[in-house]
Design a protein around this motif. Structure first.
Motif, short mmCIF file in Angstrom:
data_model
loop_
_atom_site.label_atom_id
_atom_site.label_comp_id
_atom_site.label_asym_id
_atom_site.label_seq_id
_atom_site.Cartn_x
_atom_site.Cartn_y
_atom_site.Cartn_z
N GLU A 77 0.82 -1.20 0.00
CA GLU A 77 0.00 0.00 0.00
C GLU A 77 0.86 1.26 0.00
O GLU A 77 1.90 1.31 0.66
CB GLU A 77 -0.85 -0.02 1.27
N ARG A 78 0.40 2.26 -0.74
CA ARG A 78 1.14 3.53 -0.71
C ARG A 78 0.80 4.27 0.57
O ARG A 78 -0.36 4.32 0.98
CB ARG A 78 0.77 4.37 -1.93
N GLU A 79 1.81 4.86 1.18
CA GLU A 79 1.60 5.58 2.43
C GLU A 79 2.58 6.74 2.50
O GLU A 79 3.50 6.85 1.69
CB GLU A 79 1.82 4.64 3.63
N ARG A 80 2.37 7.57 3.52
CA ARG A 80 3.27 8.71 3.73
C ARG A 80 4.10 8.48 4.98
O ARG A 80 3.62 7.86 5.93
CB ARG A 80 2.44 9.99 3.86
N THR A 81 5.32 9.00 4.96
CA THR A 81 6.18 8.83 6.13
C THR A 81 6.96 10.11 6.38
O THR A 81 7.18 10.92 5.47
CB THR A 81 7.10 7.60 5.94
N PHE A 82 7.35 10.29 7.65
CA PHE A 82 8.02 11.52 8.07
C PHE A 82 9.54 11.31 8.14
O PHE A 82 10.01 10.30 8.67
CB PHE A 82 7.52 11.95 9.45
N VAL A 83 10.27 12.26 7.59
CA VAL A 83 11.74 12.21 7.55
C VAL A 83 12.26 13.60 7.91
O VAL A 83 11.64 14.61 7.56
CB VAL A 83 12.24 11.83 6.12
N MET A 84 13.40 13.65 8.59
CA MET A 84 13.97 14.96 8.93
C MET A 84 15.50 14.89 8.86
O MET A 84 16.11 14.01 9.46
CB MET A 84 13.52 15.33 10.34
N VAL A 85 16.09 15.83 8.11
CA VAL A 85 17.54 15.99 8.17
C VAL A 85 17.82 16.78 9.45
O VAL A 85 17.30 17.87 9.65
CB VAL A 85 18.09 16.75 6.94
N LYS A 86 18.61 16.18 10.34
CA LYS A 86 18.87 16.78 11.66
C LYS A 86 19.89 17.93 11.53
O LYS A 86 20.51 18.11 10.47
CB LYS A 86 19.40 15.69 12.59
N PRO A 87 20.09 18.69 12.63
CA PRO A 87 20.99 19.86 12.54
C PRO A 87 22.39 19.52 12.02
O PRO A 87 23.01 20.33 11.31
CB PRO A 87 21.04 20.37 13.98
N ASP A 88 22.92 18.34 12.36
CA ASP A 88 24.26 17.97 11.86
C ASP A 88 24.25 17.78 10.34
O ASP A 88 25.16 18.20 9.64
CB ASP A 88 24.80 16.72 12.58
N GLY A 89 23.18 17.17 9.83
CA GLY A 89 23.06 16.97 8.38
C GLY A 89 22.94 18.29 7.63
O GLY A 89 23.52 18.47 6.55
N VAL A 90 22.16 19.22 8.23
CA VAL A 90 22.03 20.55 7.61
C VAL A 90 23.38 21.25 7.59
O VAL A 90 23.84 21.75 6.55
CB VAL A 90 20.97 21.40 8.36
N GLN A 91 24.05 21.28 8.76
CA GLN A 91 25.34 21.99 8.85
C GLN A 91 26.40 21.37 7.95
O GLN A 91 27.27 22.07 7.44
CB GLN A 91 25.83 22.00 10.30
N ARG A 92 26.32 20.07 7.73
CA ARG A 92 27.32 19.39 6.90
C ARG A 92 26.94 19.42 5.41
O ARG A 92 27.63 18.79 4.58
CB ARG A 92 27.50 17.96 7.39
N GLY A 93 25.87 20.11 5.07
CA GLY A 93 25.51 20.28 3.66
C GLY A 93 24.99 19.01 3.01
O GLY A 93 25.22 18.79 1.81
N LEU A 94 24.25 18.21 3.78
CA LEU A 94 23.81 16.90 3.27
C LEU A 94 22.35 16.86 2.83
O LEU A 94 21.85 15.80 2.46
CB LEU A 94 24.07 15.83 4.33
N ILE A 95 21.65 18.01 2.88
CA ILE A 95 20.22 17.99 2.51
C ILE A 95 20.04 17.46 1.09
O ILE A 95 19.23 16.57 0.84
CB ILE A 95 19.58 19.40 2.63
N GLY A 96 20.79 18.00 0.16
CA GLY A 96 20.64 17.62 -1.25
C GLY A 96 20.91 16.14 -1.48
O GLY A 96 20.16 15.44 -2.18
N GLU A 97 21.99 15.65 -0.88
CA GLU A 97 22.36 14.24 -0.99
C GLU A 97 21.23 13.33 -0.49
O GLU A 97 20.86 12.34 -1.13
CB GLU A 97 23.64 14.00 -0.17
N ILE A 98 20.65 13.72 0.65
CA ILE A 98 19.61 12.89 1.26
C ILE A 98 18.32 12.94 0.44
O ILE A 98 17.70 11.92 0.16
CB ILE A 98 19.41 13.31 2.73
N VAL A 99 17.93 14.15 0.01
CA VAL A 99 16.73 14.27 -0.84
C VAL A 99 16.91 13.46 -2.11
O VAL A 99 15.99 12.76 -2.56
CB VAL A 99 16.43 15.76 -1.14
N SER A 100 18.10 13.52 -2.70
CA SER A 100 18.35 12.78 -3.95
C SER A 100 18.13 11.29 -3.79
O SER A 100 17.60 10.63 -4.69
CB SER A 100 19.79 12.99 -4.42
N ARG A 101 18.58 10.76 -2.66
CA ARG A 101 18.43 9.31 -2.47
C ARG A 101 16.97 8.89 -2.50
O ARG A 101 16.61 7.88 -3.10
CB ARG A 101 19.07 8.88 -1.14
N PHE A 102 16.11 9.67 -1.83
CA PHE A 102 14.68 9.31 -1.82
C PHE A 102 14.04 9.57 -3.18
O PHE A 102 13.21 8.77 -3.64
CB PHE A 102 13.95 10.06 -0.70
#
Ligand code: DGI
Length: 154
Positions: free
Chosen positions: A3-28
């Motif tokens: 079944e299709r469903e929605r789920t919650f994900v959050m890049v934490k402060p360390d991920g933001v500071q380390r510039g990993l938002i784009g990398e993480i969004v790309s994976r999903f």
């Protein structure tokens, strides 16, 4: 098909500071999951204590609240078949040191207290919906079709 469903994900402060938002969004995105909500925000103490309420009596709780409120986070809602379980399998174990290479925590982190990303727990039914409700209003979630959906699902 699951079944299709929605789920919650959050890049934490360390991920933001380390510039990993784009990398993480790309994976999903590459996996075929659909982004239906996103918010760059700062978590206040009340929200942090509610979000991590199940850990209130743990020795690491105060440090966890301080860390998650220490800088901006990028909160997201992703949609797809069996999304909560699939996202967790991409995230890895709670401790990056125990997470296999190829997972987000296994590729991008080294320390339990700085594990880059939060994702709803597939072993706690309803946690995805509870967390989405905690961080997002209904009108902040967008219904639409990805153009490649016909190629992602049979
Ligand atoms: O759902 P997870 O994030 O994988 O793990 P969880 O819900 O059990 O714990 C929430 C966060 O709390 C986790 O991402 C990191 C932190 N944490 C969990 N266990 C410990 C911990 N932090 C420290 N310092 N020590 C712990 O044992």
């Amino acid at each position: 098909m699951s079944e299709r469903e929605r789920t919650f994900v959050m890049v934490k402060p360390d991920g933001v500071q380390r510039g990993l938002i784009g990398e993480i969004v790309s994976r999903f995105e590459d996996r075929g999951l659909k982004l239906v909500g996103g918010k760059f925000m700062r978590i206040d103490r009340d929200l942090a204590e509610e979000h991590y309420g199940e850990h209130a009596d743990k020795p690491f709780f105060e440090g966890l609240v301080e860390f998650i409120t220490s800088g901006p986070v990028f909160a997201m809602v992703w949609e797809g078949a069996d999304a909560t379980r699939q996202v967790r399998s991409m995230v890895g174990e709670t401790d990056p040191a125990e997470s296999p290479a190829g997972t987000i925590r296994g590729d991008l982190g080294l320390d339990l207290g700085r594990n880059v990303i939060h994702a709803s727990d597939h072993e706690d039914p309803g946690s995805n919906e509870r967390e989405i409700d905690l961080f997002f209003d209904d009108e902040e979630l967008i219904d639409y079709d990805r153009v490649d959906e016909g190629w992602l699902y049979e």
